[in-house]
Design a protein around this motif. Structure first.
Motif, short mmCIF file in Angstrom:
data_model
loop_
_atom_site.label_atom_id
_atom_site.label_comp_id
_atom_site.label_asym_id
_atom_site.label_seq_id
_atom_site.Cartn_x
_atom_site.Cartn_y
_atom_site.Cartn_z
N PHE A 88 0.86 -1.18 0.00
CA PHE A 88 0.00 0.00 0.00
C PHE A 88 0.90 1.23 0.00
N ILE A 89 0.55 2.20 -0.82
CA ILE A 89 1.31 3.45 -0.90
C ILE A 89 0.50 4.55 -0.23
N THR A 90 1.18 5.36 0.57
CA THR A 90 0.53 6.53 1.16
C THR A 90 1.18 7.77 0.55
N SER A 91 0.38 8.82 0.42
CA SER A 91 0.96 10.02 -0.18
C SER A 91 0.10 11.26 0.05
N GLY A 92 0.78 12.34 0.30
CA GLY A 92 0.15 13.65 0.31
C GLY A 92 0.48 14.37 -0.98
N PHE A 93 1.24 13.73 -1.84
CA PHE A 93 1.75 14.31 -3.08
C PHE A 93 1.01 13.82 -4.31
N LEU A 94 0.78 12.52 -4.38
CA LEU A 94 0.15 11.93 -5.57
C LEU A 94 -1.28 12.43 -5.75
N ARG A 95 -1.71 12.41 -6.98
CA ARG A 95 -3.11 12.69 -7.30
C ARG A 95 -3.70 11.42 -7.91
N PRO A 96 -5.02 11.30 -7.88
CA PRO A 96 -5.63 10.08 -8.41
C PRO A 96 -5.31 9.79 -9.87
N ASP A 97 -4.89 10.80 -10.65
CA ASP A 97 -4.58 10.54 -12.05
C ASP A 97 -3.18 9.97 -12.27
N PHE A 98 -2.35 9.88 -11.20
CA PHE A 98 -1.04 9.23 -11.31
C PHE A 98 -1.28 7.72 -11.40
N SER A 99 -0.55 7.06 -12.26
CA SER A 99 -0.70 5.62 -12.40
C SER A 99 0.30 4.91 -11.48
N ILE A 100 -0.22 4.28 -10.44
CA ILE A 100 0.59 3.54 -9.47
C ILE A 100 0.03 2.12 -9.44
N PRO A 101 0.89 1.09 -9.52
CA PRO A 101 0.39 -0.29 -9.56
C PRO A 101 -0.04 -0.85 -8.21
N PHE A 102 -0.21 0.02 -7.21
CA PHE A 102 -0.61 -0.41 -5.87
C PHE A 102 -1.75 0.48 -5.37
N PRO A 103 -2.53 -0.01 -4.42
CA PRO A 103 -3.55 0.85 -3.81
C PRO A 103 -2.88 2.05 -3.12
N VAL A 104 -3.49 3.23 -3.25
CA VAL A 104 -2.94 4.45 -2.67
C VAL A 104 -3.91 5.00 -1.62
N LEU A 105 -3.36 5.33 -0.46
CA LEU A 105 -4.11 6.04 0.58
C LEU A 105 -3.58 7.47 0.58
N TYR A 106 -4.47 8.41 0.40
CA TYR A 106 -4.07 9.81 0.33
C TYR A 106 -4.05 10.42 1.73
N LYS A 107 -2.96 11.10 2.05
CA LYS A 107 -2.81 11.74 3.36
C LYS A 107 -3.65 13.01 3.41
#
Length: 122
Positions: free
Chosen positions: A80-99
């Motif tokens: 699982f990736i956490t981020s305050g930087f990424l936006r939903p339109d970034f393509s990440i091959p893992f589930p993202v939890l937004y800070k």
């Protein structure tokens, strides 16, 4: 006898890393922590890690290269990736939890992922 599941938290912000460690320990997991990708790799070489919760943006081995590393060399692990930087339109091959994210939501995701993995082993 059930073995304790090991979670690796990779987070460069001390307060988040340590609070999340304590929270997941109270949920019954063994928790390892690293402040960057290099420390995380050391833990993965020394320990059997079942699941990785990692920040996206870190000063040492973070961002796109860290994601590429995880995708290439940790495809057998739940990530699982956490981020305050990424936006939903970034393509990440893992589930993202937004800070900021809810620790309870993360704990639910962790439990579900590890239960799925346990079912696959049986």
């Amino acid at each position: 006898m059930s073995t304790q599941r090991v979670i690796l938290i990779v987070e460069d912000e001390d307060a988040i890393r340590l609070t999340l460690r304590d929270y997941l320990k109270k949920k019954g997991y063994e928790v390892l922590v690293a402040s960057d990708g290099v420390g995380a790799i050391k833990h993965m070489l020394d320990n059997q890690v079942d699941l990785i919760v990692s920040d996206y943006r870190m000063n040492v081995l973070g961002g796109d290269y860290w994601i590429k590393f995880l995708h290439t060399f940790c495809s057998n692990k739940k990530v699982f990736i956490t981020s305050g930087f990424l936006r939903p339109d970034f393509s990440i091959p893992f589930p993202v939890l937004y800070k900021p994210f809810d620790y309870g939501k993360l704990a639910e995701m962790v439990a579900a992922a590890l239960e799925t993995e346990k079912d696959a082993e049986n």
